[in-house]
Design a protein around this motif. Structure first.
Motif, mmCIF file in Angstrom:
data_model
loop_
_atom_site.group_PDB
_atom_site.id
_atom_site.type_symbol
_atom_site.label_atom_id
_atom_site.label_comp_id
_atom_site.label_asym_id
_atom_site.label_seq_id
_atom_site.Cartn_x
_atom_site.Cartn_y
_atom_site.Cartn_z
ATOM 1 N N MET A 1 32.019 155.755 -23.469
ATOM 2 C CA MET A 1 32.173 154.309 -23.460
ATOM 3 C C MET A 1 31.589 153.772 -24.749
ATOM 4 S SD MET A 1 30.621 151.489 -20.857
ATOM 5 C CE MET A 1 31.816 151.961 -19.640
ATOM 6 N N SER A 2 32.387 153.019 -25.463
ATOM 7 C CA SER A 2 31.934 152.431 -26.718
ATOM 8 C C SER A 2 31.042 151.231 -26.443
ATOM 9 C CB SER A 2 33.147 151.989 -27.534
ATOM 10 O OG SER A 2 32.721 151.236 -28.647
ATOM 11 N N THR A 3 30.042 151.070 -27.286
ATOM 12 C CA THR A 3 29.186 149.889 -27.131
ATOM 13 C C THR A 3 29.529 148.816 -28.134
ATOM 14 O OG1 THR A 3 27.508 150.859 -28.560
ATOM 15 C CG2 THR A 3 27.267 151.210 -26.173
ATOM 16 N N ASP A 4 30.601 148.998 -28.947
ATOM 17 C CA ASP A 4 31.005 147.998 -29.931
ATOM 18 C C ASP A 4 31.945 146.975 -29.296
ATOM 19 O OD1 ASP A 4 29.529 149.191 -31.856
ATOM 20 O OD2 ASP A 4 31.194 150.328 -32.704
ATOM 21 N N THR A 5 31.453 146.226 -28.371
ATOM 22 C CA THR A 5 32.214 145.190 -27.697
ATOM 23 C C THR A 5 31.492 143.877 -27.891
ATOM 24 O OG1 THR A 5 31.052 145.733 -25.699
ATOM 25 C CG2 THR A 5 33.196 146.767 -25.978
ATOM 26 N N PRO A 6 32.121 142.757 -27.547
ATOM 27 C CA PRO A 6 31.516 141.454 -27.829
ATOM 28 C C PRO A 6 30.085 141.314 -27.338
ATOM 29 C CG PRO A 6 33.735 141.174 -26.986
ATOM 30 C CD PRO A 6 33.408 142.643 -26.890
ATOM 31 N N LEU A 7 29.797 141.780 -26.148
ATOM 32 C CA LEU A 7 28.456 141.603 -25.591
ATOM 33 C C LEU A 7 27.421 142.398 -26.368
ATOM 34 C CD1 LEU A 7 26.691 140.368 -23.429
ATOM 35 C CD2 LEU A 7 27.234 142.316 -21.985
ATOM 36 N N SER A 8 27.718 143.652 -26.651
ATOM 37 C CA SER A 8 26.725 144.466 -27.341
ATOM 38 C C SER A 8 26.516 144.001 -28.770
ATOM 39 C CB SER A 8 27.109 145.946 -27.311
ATOM 40 O OG SER A 8 28.310 146.146 -28.009
ATOM 41 N N ILE A 9 27.554 143.513 -29.396
ATOM 42 C CA ILE A 9 27.422 143.033 -30.765
ATOM 43 C C ILE A 9 26.539 141.791 -30.802
ATOM 44 C CG2 ILE A 9 28.679 141.997 -32.684
ATOM 45 C CD1 ILE A 9 30.978 143.965 -31.935
ATOM 46 N N THR A 10 26.736 140.857 -29.885
ATOM 47 C CA THR A 10 25.951 139.626 -29.906
ATOM 48 C C THR A 10 24.504 139.859 -29.511
ATOM 49 O OG1 THR A 10 27.181 139.171 -27.882
ATOM 50 C CG2 THR A 10 27.408 137.596 -29.639
ATOM 51 N N LEU A 11 24.233 140.799 -28.663
ATOM 52 C CA LEU A 11 22.873 140.994 -28.177
ATOM 53 C C LEU A 11 22.131 142.116 -28.887
ATOM 54 C CD1 LEU A 11 23.463 140.568 -24.348
ATOM 55 C CD2 LEU A 11 22.678 138.868 -25.991
ATOM 56 N N ALA A 12 22.797 142.831 -29.779
ATOM 57 C CA ALA A 12 22.189 144.001 -30.407
ATOM 58 C C ALA A 12 21.036 143.645 -31.344
ATOM 59 C CB ALA A 12 23.240 144.788 -31.172
ATOM 60 N N HIS A 13 20.925 142.412 -31.754
ATOM 61 C CA HIS A 13 19.908 142.039 -32.726
ATOM 62 C C HIS A 13 18.638 141.483 -32.092
ATOM 63 C CE1 HIS A 13 22.824 142.966 -35.716
ATOM 64 N NE2 HIS A 13 23.665 142.125 -35.191
ATOM 65 N N ARG A 14 18.457 141.660 -30.813
ATOM 66 C CA ARG A 14 17.216 141.254 -30.155
ATOM 67 C C ARG A 14 16.097 142.176 -30.611
ATOM 68 N NH1 ARG A 14 18.613 139.639 -23.943
ATOM 69 N NH2 ARG A 14 19.906 137.870 -24.488
ATOM 70 N N PRO A 15 14.861 141.670 -30.626
ATOM 71 C CA PRO A 15 13.744 142.541 -31.022
ATOM 72 C C PRO A 15 13.597 143.709 -30.054
ATOM 73 C CG PRO A 15 12.998 140.296 -30.511
ATOM 74 C CD PRO A 15 14.472 140.341 -30.302
ATOM 75 N N VAL A 16 13.208 144.841 -30.601
ATOM 76 C CA VAL A 16 13.045 146.048 -29.797
ATOM 77 C C VAL A 16 11.696 145.998 -29.101
ATOM 78 C CG1 VAL A 16 12.902 148.552 -29.882
ATOM 79 C CG2 VAL A 16 14.516 147.357 -31.352
ATOM 80 N N ASP A 17 11.706 146.253 -27.797
ATOM 81 C CA ASP A 17 10.483 146.319 -26.996
ATOM 82 C C ASP A 17 9.974 147.754 -27.073
ATOM 83 O OD1 ASP A 17 8.686 146.730 -24.874
ATOM 84 O OD2 ASP A 17 9.673 145.227 -23.633
ATOM 85 N N GLY A 73 23.826 159.968 -17.387
ATOM 86 C CA GLY A 73 24.767 160.889 -18.015
ATOM 87 C C GLY A 73 24.990 160.620 -19.490
ATOM 88 N N GLY A 74 24.471 159.519 -19.998
ATOM 89 C CA GLY A 74 24.762 159.167 -21.374
ATOM 90 C C GLY A 74 23.571 158.986 -22.276
ATOM 91 N N PHE A 75 22.429 159.530 -21.901
ATOM 92 C CA PHE A 75 21.227 159.369 -22.726
ATOM 93 C C PHE A 75 21.448 159.817 -24.170
ATOM 94 C CE2 PHE A 75 18.310 159.276 -18.908
ATOM 95 C CZ PHE A 75 17.855 157.997 -19.169
ATOM 96 N N THR A 76 22.235 160.864 -24.359
ATOM 97 C CA THR A 76 22.420 161.379 -25.717
ATOM 98 C C THR A 76 23.235 160.434 -26.587
ATOM 99 O OG1 THR A 76 24.372 162.636 -25.027
ATOM 100 C CG2 THR A 76 22.234 163.783 -24.977
ATOM 101 N N ARG A 77 24.024 159.536 -25.987
ATOM 102 C CA ARG A 77 24.846 158.592 -26.750
ATOM 103 C C ARG A 77 24.125 157.272 -26.999
ATOM 104 N NH1 ARG A 77 28.459 159.903 -22.547
ATOM 105 N NH2 ARG A 77 28.368 157.747 -21.901
ATOM 106 N N ILE A 78 22.936 157.100 -26.460
ATOM 107 C CA ILE A 78 22.222 155.832 -26.555
ATOM 108 C C ILE A 78 21.150 155.933 -27.627
ATOM 109 C CG2 ILE A 78 20.758 154.211 -25.306
ATOM 110 C CD1 ILE A 78 22.258 155.168 -22.752
ATOM 111 N N ASP A 79 21.139 154.961 -28.513
ATOM 112 C CA ASP A 79 20.136 154.917 -29.573
ATOM 113 C C ASP A 79 18.818 154.449 -28.966
ATOM 114 O OD1 ASP A 79 18.525 154.447 -31.759
ATOM 115 O OD2 ASP A 79 19.959 153.152 -32.802
ATOM 116 N N PRO A 80 17.785 155.293 -28.953
ATOM 117 C CA PRO A 80 16.523 154.908 -28.317
ATOM 118 C C PRO A 80 15.768 153.818 -29.080
ATOM 119 C CG PRO A 80 16.286 157.030 -29.401
ATOM 120 C CD PRO A 80 17.744 156.643 -29.502
ATOM 121 N N GLU A 81 16.215 153.489 -30.279
ATOM 122 C CA GLU A 81 15.561 152.441 -31.057
ATOM 123 C C GLU A 81 16.183 151.062 -30.815
ATOM 124 O OE1 GLU A 81 12.750 153.002 -32.723
ATOM 125 O OE2 GLU A 81 12.920 155.067 -32.024
#
Length: 192
Positions: A1-17, A73-81
């Motif tokens: 599943m691609s994360t380059d969709t409208p929601l992920s693009i708009t929210l991707a710039h939140r500060p990292v906890d 099932g997708g931990f390897t595709r998720i950027d932990p940062e």
């Protein structure tokens, strides 16, 4: 599943906890307590989003469970940062859309944007118990994703396997009906 969709693009710039980053790393290594922490941190908001989109608490629970299964099932595709919340919200929205599309195949009248009778909503979700409860699941999902989550009509049309004008039409009719309901409370909420 691609994360380059409208929601992920708009929210991707939140500060990292940093706590979330550490828990995500630990969860990737099989730490159940870290996974539980991530679940408890996001499950309520994800359930609320799913409920708004599909209109059923049971379906929302299933969707949230499926979203967390995809996380496992997708931990390897998720950027932990990067924050995990936007990714989970995208997965929940996609699963809700898939469920609605599957359910719509059983409904002959796609032209209606209003429900016959509003579903019972949770008291602690004021926006869910508002006007949106009058809409069909299809119209409610399109209105919510467009007006609140910021999805474009083009993105909605593509995700639902329809055209951009289809999305515009449904959202426009639903908003007009909601304005009518708000302007004339107490009148019947079905169009025939």
């Amino acid at each position: 599943m691609s994360t380059d969709t409208p929601l992920s693009i708009t929210l991707a710039h939140r500060p990292v906890d940093r706590d979330e980053v550490l828990c995500l790393r630990r969860a990737r290594r099989g730490d159940e307590a870290a996974l539980a922490w991530i679940y408890h941190r996001h499950a309520r908001a994800l359930h609320s989003l799913a409920w708004r989109l599909v209109g059923s608490p049971q379906a929302a629970e299933d969707i949230v469970q499926d979203a967390f299964m995809r996380l496992l099932g997708g931990f390897t595709r998720i950027d932990p940062e990067r924050p995990i919340g936007p990714w989970l919200r995208q997965v929940v929205a996609n699963l809700a859309i898939d469920r609605l599309r599957r359910d719509w195949r059983m409904i002959e009248d796609e032209g209606s944007v209003l429900r016959e009778a509003p579903a019972r909503e949770p008291a602690d979700h004021a926006e869910a118990s508002g006007l949106l409860r009058h809409l069909t699941p299809q119209a409610r999902a399109l209105v919510w994703l467009n007006q609140v989550e910021g999805w474009s009509h083009q993105a909605l049309g593509q995700r639902f396997g329809r055209s951009e004008s289809w999305s515009k039409s449904i959202v426009s009719r639903a908003l007009a009906q909601l304005r009518d309901i708000a302007d004339h409370p107490g009148t019947p909420t079905h169009e025939h």
